[in-house]
Design a protein around this motif. Sequence first.
Motif, PDB file in Angstrom:
ATOM      1  N   GLU A  41       0.810  -1.213   0.000  1.00 27.56           N
ATOM      2  CA  GLU A  41       0.000   0.000   0.000  1.00 27.56           C
ATOM      3  C   GLU A  41       0.847   1.270   0.000  1.00 27.56           C
ATOM      4  OE1 GLU A  41      -3.256  -0.249  -0.370  1.00 27.56           O
ATOM      5  OE2 GLU A  41      -3.007  -2.423  -0.347  1.00 27.56           O
ATOM      6  N   SER A  42       2.147   1.123  -0.059  1.00 26.61           N
ATOM      7  CA  SER A  42       3.048   2.269   0.014  1.00 26.61           C
ATOM      8  C   SER A  42       3.136   3.000  -1.321  1.00 26.61           C
ATOM      9  CB  SER A  42       4.430   1.792   0.434  1.00 26.61           C
ATOM     10  OG  SER A  42       5.352   2.836   0.377  1.00 26.61           O
ATOM     11  N   SER A  43       3.483   4.273  -1.256  1.00 27.80           N
ATOM     12  CA  SER A  43       3.680   5.050  -2.475  1.00 27.80           C
ATOM     13  C   SER A  43       5.164   5.222  -2.791  1.00 27.80           C
ATOM     14  CB  SER A  43       3.021   6.423  -2.317  1.00 27.80           C
ATOM     15  OG  SER A  43       3.641   7.124  -1.262  1.00 27.80           O
ATOM     16  N   LEU A  44       6.004   4.422  -2.171  1.00 27.05           N
ATOM     17  CA  LEU A  44       7.444   4.498  -2.436  1.00 27.05           C
ATOM     18  C   LEU A  44       7.741   4.039  -3.855  1.00 27.05           C
ATOM     19  CD1 LEU A  44       8.842   3.016   0.890  1.00 27.05           C
ATOM     20  CD2 LEU A  44       8.905   5.383   0.156  1.00 27.05           C
ATOM     21  N   PRO A  45       8.806   4.590  -4.469  1.00 26.78           N
ATOM     22  CA  PRO A  45       9.110   4.232  -5.854  1.00 26.78           C
ATOM     23  C   PRO A  45       9.796   2.869  -6.020  1.00 26.78           C
ATOM     24  CG  PRO A  45      10.698   5.816  -5.045  1.00 26.78           C
ATOM     25  CD  PRO A  45       9.659   5.656  -3.961  1.00 26.78           C
ATOM     26  N   THR A  46      10.028   2.147  -4.947  1.00 28.53           N
ATOM     27  CA  THR A  46      10.694   0.857  -5.054  1.00 28.53           C
ATOM     28  C   THR A  46       9.708  -0.216  -5.514  1.00 28.53           C
ATOM     29  OG1 THR A  46      10.221   0.312  -2.767  1.00 28.53           O
ATOM     30  CG2 THR A  46      12.312   1.418  -3.212  1.00 28.53           C
ATOM     31  N   LYS A  47      10.247  -1.352  -5.922  1.00 24.99           N
ATOM     32  CA  LYS A  47       9.392  -2.485  -6.279  1.00 24.99           C
ATOM     33  C   LYS A  47       8.694  -2.963  -5.017  1.00 24.99           C
ATOM     34  CE  LYS A  47      10.053  -3.724 -10.608  1.00 24.99           C
ATOM     35  NZ  LYS A  47       9.041  -4.027 -11.531  1.00 24.99           N
ATOM     36  N   LYS A  48       7.419  -3.225  -5.145  1.00 20.38           N
ATOM     37  CA  LYS A  48       6.638  -3.621  -3.976  1.00 20.38           C
ATOM     38  C   LYS A  48       6.933  -5.059  -3.556  1.00 20.38           C
ATOM     39  CE  LYS A  48       3.705  -0.013  -4.399  1.00 20.38           C
ATOM     40  NZ  LYS A  48       4.186   1.224  -3.981  1.00 20.38           N
ATOM     41  N   ASN A  49       7.046  -5.959  -4.528  1.00 19.37           N
ATOM     42  CA  ASN A  49       7.289  -7.365  -4.239  1.00 19.37           C
ATOM     43  C   ASN A  49       8.497  -7.832  -5.052  1.00 19.37           C
ATOM     44  OD1 ASN A  49       4.964  -7.595  -2.567  1.00 19.37           O
ATOM     45  ND2 ASN A  49       3.733  -7.625  -4.410  1.00 19.37           N
ATOM     46  N   PRO A  50       9.659  -7.970  -4.398  1.00 23.71           N
ATOM     47  CA  PRO A  50      10.880  -8.328  -5.136  1.00 23.71           C
ATOM     48  C   PRO A  50      10.861  -9.768  -5.635  1.00 23.71           C
ATOM     49  CG  PRO A  50      11.319  -8.196  -2.789  1.00 23.71           C
ATOM     50  CD  PRO A  50       9.909  -7.744  -2.994  1.00 23.71           C
ATOM     51  N   LEU A  51      11.629 -10.002  -6.710  1.00 24.73           N
ATOM     52  CA  LEU A  51      11.773 -11.341  -7.268  1.00 24.73           C
ATOM     53  C   LEU A  51      12.635 -12.187  -6.346  1.00 24.73           C
ATOM     54  CD1 LEU A  51      12.504 -10.409 -10.963  1.00 24.73           C
ATOM     55  CD2 LEU A  51      10.503 -11.616 -10.144  1.00 24.73           C
ATOM     56  N   LEU A  52      12.301 -13.447  -6.212  1.00 21.44           N
ATOM     57  CA  LEU A  52      13.042 -14.364  -5.361  1.00 21.44           C
ATOM     58  C   LEU A  52      14.171 -15.001  -6.158  1.00 21.44           C
ATOM     59  CD1 LEU A  52      13.104 -15.732  -2.554  1.00 21.44           C
ATOM     60  CD2 LEU A  52      11.706 -17.539  -3.544  1.00 21.44           C
ATOM     61  N   LEU A  53      15.390 -14.995  -5.594  1.00 25.48           N
ATOM     62  CA  LEU A  53      16.546 -15.620  -6.231  1.00 25.48           C
ATOM     63  C   LEU A  53      17.201 -16.597  -5.271  1.00 25.48           C
ATOM     64  CD1 LEU A  53      18.310 -12.632  -8.017  1.00 25.48           C
ATOM     65  CD2 LEU A  53      17.003 -14.466  -9.055  1.00 25.48           C
ATOM     66  N   PRO A  54      17.746 -17.706  -5.792  1.00 25.17           N
ATOM     67  CA  PRO A  54      18.421 -18.678  -4.927  1.00 25.17           C
ATOM     68  C   PRO A  54      19.773 -18.160  -4.466  1.00 25.17           C
ATOM     69  CG  PRO A  54      18.584 -19.354  -7.201  1.00 25.17           C
ATOM     70  CD  PRO A  54      17.700 -18.147  -7.174  1.00 25.17           C
ATOM     71  N   GLU A  55      20.299 -18.802  -3.452  1.00 31.66           N
ATOM     72  CA  GLU A  55      21.587 -18.378  -2.914  1.00 31.66           C
ATOM     73  C   GLU A  55      22.747 -19.065  -3.638  1.00 31.66           C
ATOM     74  OE1 GLU A  55      22.699 -19.908   0.957  1.00 31.66           O
ATOM     75  OE2 GLU A  55      21.088 -21.374   0.806  1.00 31.66           O
ATOM     76  N   SER A  56      23.870 -18.395  -3.671  1.00 27.46           N
ATOM     77  CA  SER A  56      25.155 -18.937  -4.119  1.00 27.46           C
ATOM     78  C   SER A  56      25.139 -19.545  -5.519  1.00 27.46           C
ATOM     79  CB  SER A  56      25.674 -19.977  -3.116  1.00 27.46           C
ATOM     80  OG  SER A  56      25.792 -19.411  -1.846  1.00 27.46           O
ATOM     81  N   THR A  57      24.428 -18.954  -6.446  1.00 26.91           N
ATOM     82  CA  THR A  57      24.516 -19.400  -7.835  1.00 26.91           C
ATOM     83  C   THR A  57      25.392 -18.403  -8.585  1.00 26.91           C
ATOM     84  OG1 THR A  57      22.560 -18.161  -8.514  1.00 26.91           O
ATOM     85  CG2 THR A  57      22.205 -20.431  -7.765  1.00 26.91           C
ATOM     86  N   ASN A  58      25.841 -18.790  -9.760  1.00 23.93           N
ATOM     87  CA  ASN A  58      26.693 -17.903 -10.544  1.00 23.93           C
ATOM     88  C   ASN A  58      25.972 -16.616 -10.910  1.00 23.93           C
ATOM     89  OD1 ASN A  58      28.917 -19.587 -10.513  1.00 23.93           O
ATOM     90  ND2 ASN A  58      28.250 -20.698 -12.332  1.00 23.93           N
TER      91      ASN A  58
END
Length: 125
Positions: A41-58
């Motif tokens: 519900e925020s009006s901040l310019p950032t992405k509201k829901n970030p993409l999920l990435l796995p750990e320690s991959t290239n």
Amino acid sequence: MILRDEQERMTNQPDFEKMKSNLNVYKDDEGYHRVKSRFNESSLPTKKNPLLLPESTNFTKLLIKDTHEKCLHFGIETTLAKIRKRYWIIRGRKDVKNVLRKCVICKQFQGRTMKSPESPELPEF
């Protein structure tokens, strides 16, 4: 295409369902896994829901390295904050620390630790 491939490998891991419930992950209209955040519900310019990435991959390491260079080699907190505007890396702080520990430019400017001065001889009395 790379993001979908990374996320597909992540979903094949045996502990993905547990992680999915802990991080409140959902699949969006385009088929990407995203993390629900409190900023819906925020009006901040950032992405509201970030993409999920796995750990320690290239791919994750390259993303961290690129972001670190774009942040002009600032520390862990700045790099992690810049990454979290778009992506959520599982155990991200640990991955950022590992990549920054190997950064040659940061090591050159950080320098060596200062040696303590030699202690003087004790007086005769």
